[in-house]
Design an enzyme around this catalytic site. Structure first.
Site, short mmCIF file in Angstrom:
data_model
loop_
_atom_site.label_atom_id
_atom_site.label_comp_id
_atom_site.label_asym_id
_atom_site.label_seq_id
_atom_site.Cartn_x
_atom_site.Cartn_y
_atom_site.Cartn_z
CB CYS A 2 -0.95 0.08 1.19
SG CYS A 2 -2.12 -1.27 1.25
NE ARG A 27 4.67 2.02 -0.04
CZ ARG A 27 5.73 1.90 0.74
NH1 ARG A 27 6.91 2.20 0.27
NH2 ARG A 27 5.62 1.50 1.97
CD1 TRP A 72 0.28 -6.51 -2.84
CD2 TRP A 72 0.09 -6.88 -0.65
NE1 TRP A 72 0.67 -7.79 -2.60
CE2 TRP A 72 0.57 -8.06 -1.27
CE3 TRP A 72 -0.12 -6.88 0.73
CZ2 TRP A 72 0.85 -9.21 -0.56
CZ3 TRP A 72 0.16 -8.04 1.44
CH2 TRP A 72 0.64 -9.19 0.80
CG ASN A 96 1.44 0.94 4.19
OD1 ASN A 96 1.15 -0.24 3.97
ND2 ASN A 96 2.68 1.38 4.21
N GLY A 97 -0.70 -0.73 6.37
CA GLY A 97 -0.35 -1.53 7.56
C GLY A 97 -1.45 -2.52 7.87
CD GLU A 465 17.38 -13.07 -6.75
OE1 GLU A 465 16.85 -13.58 -5.75
OE2 GLU A 465 16.96 -12.01 -7.24
CE LYS A 469 14.18 -11.48 -9.03
NZ LYS A 469 14.59 -10.65 -7.93
CD GLU A 472 10.09 -11.23 -7.99
OE1 GLU A 472 11.30 -11.09 -7.93
OE2 GLU A 472 9.32 -10.68 -7.19
CG HIS A 488 19.18 -36.74 -2.51
ND1 HIS A 488 19.62 -38.00 -2.19
CD2 HIS A 488 20.29 -36.02 -2.79
CE1 HIS A 488 20.95 -38.04 -2.24
NE2 HIS A 488 21.38 -36.85 -2.61
CE LYS A 589 11.91 -2.48 -5.54
NZ LYS A 589 12.31 -3.84 -5.92
C1 AGP Z 1 12.48 -9.61 -5.08
O1 AGP Z 1 12.43 -9.72 -6.44
C2 AGP Z 1 11.21 -9.66 -4.42
N1 AGP Z 1 10.30 -8.71 -4.91
C3 AGP Z 1 11.22 -9.81 -2.90
O2 AGP Z 1 11.64 -11.12 -2.67
C4 AGP Z 1 12.10 -8.87 -2.07
O3 AGP Z 1 13.44 -9.12 -2.31
C5 AGP Z 1 11.77 -9.07 -0.58
O4 AGP Z 1 10.44 -8.73 -0.37
C6 AGP Z 1 12.66 -8.27 0.34
O5 AGP Z 1 12.56 -6.91 0.14
P1 AGP Z 1 13.60 -5.90 0.77
O6 AGP Z 1 14.91 -6.19 0.12
O7 AGP Z 1 13.08 -4.55 0.45
O8 AGP Z 1 13.65 -6.18 2.23
#
Ligand code: AGP
Length: 594
Positions: A2, A27, A72, A96-97, A465, A469, A472, A488, A589
């Site tokens: 948010c 956000r 969000w 927000n929260g 990673e 990526k 997501e 395994h 984000k």
């Molecule tokens: C990364 O591509 C993601 N959007 C997510 O995993 C992100 O890295 C995670 O939410 C942590 O965010 P931060 O680095 O702002 O703490």
């Protein structure tokens, strides 16, 4: 998680708020809304969907003060009714929260006759304001916040007040002033085009803004004075600059992110400060924490660090660390890694570590974030504002910052080596970006039901990673594994519809990973390889669907180079499948709630 924004004393609040919501959209983007105060009346527009859905609705709105929200969803599905602002005749609120005690409050207010029109936790705030309002806005706000449990950043409009009220508790909020107007927003880039001077609210602060005047008090009503400072140049975003998406723009900014992070480490005297503290405290262990991509960079940094320092070094996800009895204590260096510096789990993990006596270092891209106020030392990542929800350049900046951190702890010659590696990685990142076009690889991914990523040594966190990526931004299921683990259990899932991407940058382990690829191919699975120059096992030539080669980068910077083809692969696959890589579904984000 948010985005909220407010303004007062402006010519056309709606237009300005709409622009701010576009900046805050990363956000959250499942619904959006704006309320303005027009001649003593609150007028609200809100819609399910992205901020652009509001465009036709805001054209006719007037008013010199207003609030806005991009959501969000946590409580209540994305819908017009659940979109913020939530309003009564006299009040309108954006939040927000999470209000953790909302169910209890809702029950109490409903029993007193209050009507509710949404399934959100946030709506209780507006009903509480109504309940406590007896002609004194400050009193109503203070009585309301006293009842709330959880985390909240609020902006409030009242039909009897020609401005807005902003409240911060455990969710970010920044206020700005200039040109006879006042502003508030969840982050600085949304304010950077509007005002010159800003102040970061601390937890437990209420701001009353009218025209260009802002006064502050704590939750008990005691006056506070805040210092305003110019908006740092680094937070200004310059738009897409000709790129089709922020994701690819930000991948192209990786060399600058690494270079600027190295420069900032030196400028801010991090080496000297870390060396002094290490000498004084004599660390017996290092614990790194983060979430998502930040966790992956933390894990990558543990490889080699233990050998270098001769003490245990481990990485944990922040969400797990914060809720268990930790072994962090006075001898612990706790390194919290977070792009935003606002991720609730990471900030709370850092608080828990600090409480148990650890020395806390914050590795973050946002110098004014909540994490920096918890930390004993801030290790800057200078990636610049990262807009795309998928983290790319911040990951590489974090790798560079962590390599320098461990170098600094390792002594003069280790620091020199880390510096040399980090500086050398800048050109290697640039080469990886220009060389790894990955169209064939993206086609292979796009046509797969599932994509696995495997690697050994530092290539394992890179595989994690790469998998994160791709998941997501393309929504293709998959997982990252240590190369030896696939057999395994997961090998049972391999068939012709699955693809496995092997990351091979560690020469001494290349044949081992090649064997894992052979085992996959022998069972009808398809595979591709990302390898460092000179690492490609000859046995795999002709066996796999694609090879992507990156410059051979040894040492702790290796993940920053090796990850680039995987980021490009995720980006191109997403675009090929018609996804929006900048705003993947269900994500936001900045994850400021649990
Ligand atoms: C990364 O591509 C993601 N959007 C997510 O995993 C992100 O890295 C995670 O939410 C942590 O965010 P931060 O680095 O702002 O703490």
């Amino acid at each position: 998680m948010c985005g909220i924004i407010a303004c007062a004393g402006v010519k056309c609040a709606a237009k300005l708020l709409y622009g701010g919501l576009e900046d805050l959209e990363y956000r959250g983007y499942d619904s959006a809304g704006i309320s303005v105060l027009d001649k003593g009346n609150i007028v609200t527009v809100k819609r399910k969907g992205r901020v652009c859905e509001l465009k036709p609705l805001v054209q006719k709105l007037c008013g010199s003060a207003g609030i806005g929200h991009t959501r969000w969803a946590t409580h209540g599905k994305p819908s017009d009714a659940n979109a913020h602002p939530h309003s009564s005749d006299r009040f309108s609120v954006v939040h927000n929260g999470i209000i953790e005690n909302y169910a209890q409050l809702k029950g109490e207010l409903a029993a007193e006759g209050a009507a509710f029109f949404s399934a959100t936790d946030s709506e209780v705030v507006v009903r509480l304001l109504e309940k406590y309002y007896r002609g004194d806005l400050k009193e109503a706000v203070l009585c309301t916040v006293e009842r709330l449990k959880g985390a909240f950043a609020l902006c409030i409009l009242c039909s009897e007040y020609e401005g807005f009220v902003a409240v911060r508790y455990r969710n970010p909020l920044i206020v700005g002033e200039g040109g006879g107007a006042s502003y508030a927003a969840s982050d600085m880039p949304a304010l950077s085009g509007l005002c010159k001077n800003v102040a970061v609210l601390q937890d437990g602060t209420v701001a009353f803004a009218k025209g260009g005047e802002i006064s502050f008090c704590d939750f008990k009503g005691r006056p506070l004075s805040l210092t305003f400072a110019p908006v740092p140049a680094s937070v200004r975003t310059r738009g897409l600059c000709g790129f089709p998406h922020y994701m690819i723009k930000e991948i192209n900014e990786i060399p600058a992110a690494v270079k600027n992070t190295v420069a900032a480490f030196e400028e801010q005297g991090c080496r000297q400060a870390l060396a002094r503290t290490a000498k004084r405290r004599g660390f017996s262990q290092v614990v790194l924490c983060g979430c998502g991509t930040a966790y992956n960079s933390a894990l990558a940094a543990t490889y080699g660090a233990e050998e270098l320092l001769g003490i245990p070094v481990r990485a944990e996800t922040a969400g797990e660390f914060r809720y268990r009895q930790t072994s962090a204590g006075a001898g612990t260096l706790f390194v919290a890694v977070s792009q935003s510096g606002e991720t609730a789990d990471t900030v709370e993990a850092a608080r828990a570590a600090k409480k148990s006596g650890a020395y806390v270092a914050a590795v973050t891209n946002v110098p004014y974030s909540a994490l920096t106020s918890v930390a004993d030392i801030v290790i800057p990542v200078r990636a610049g504002t990262e807009v795309c929800v998928a983290a790319t350049k911040s990951y590489c900046g974090q790798i560079a910052a962590l390599a320098l951190l461990f170098g600094a702890l390792g002594g003069a010659s280790q620091y020199k080596k880390a510096m040399r590696d980090a500086c050398g990685a800048v050109a290697m990142c640039a080469k990886a970006i220009s060389d790894c076009l990955s169209e064939d690889a993206a086609r292979a991914c796009a046509s797969s039901s599932c994509v696995y990523f495997i690697g050994r040594g530092t290539d394992y966190p890179v595989a994690l990673e790469g998998s994160l990526k791709l998941r997501e931004v393309s929504y293709i299921p998959g997982e990252g594994y240590p190369a030896g683990e696939l057999k395994h259990g997961t090998l049972a899932l391999i068939d012709g519809s699955t693809l496995t991407v092997a990351v091979i940058t560690q020469r001494e382990l290349s044949e081992k990973v090649a064997s894992a690829v052979e085992q996959i191919c022998s069972r009808g699975g398809r595979a591709g390889v990302v390898c460092a120059e000179g690492c490609a096992p000859a046995s795999l030539k002709g066996r796999v669907e694609f090879f992507m080669e990156v410059p051979a980068c040894r040492g702790m910077l290796s993940p920053a180079v090796a990850v680039i083809p995987l980021q490009l692969l995720a980006y191109r696959t997403a675009v090929m499948l018609g996804r929006d890589p900048d705003k993947p579904r269900n994500l936001a984000k900045s994850v400021t709630v649990e």
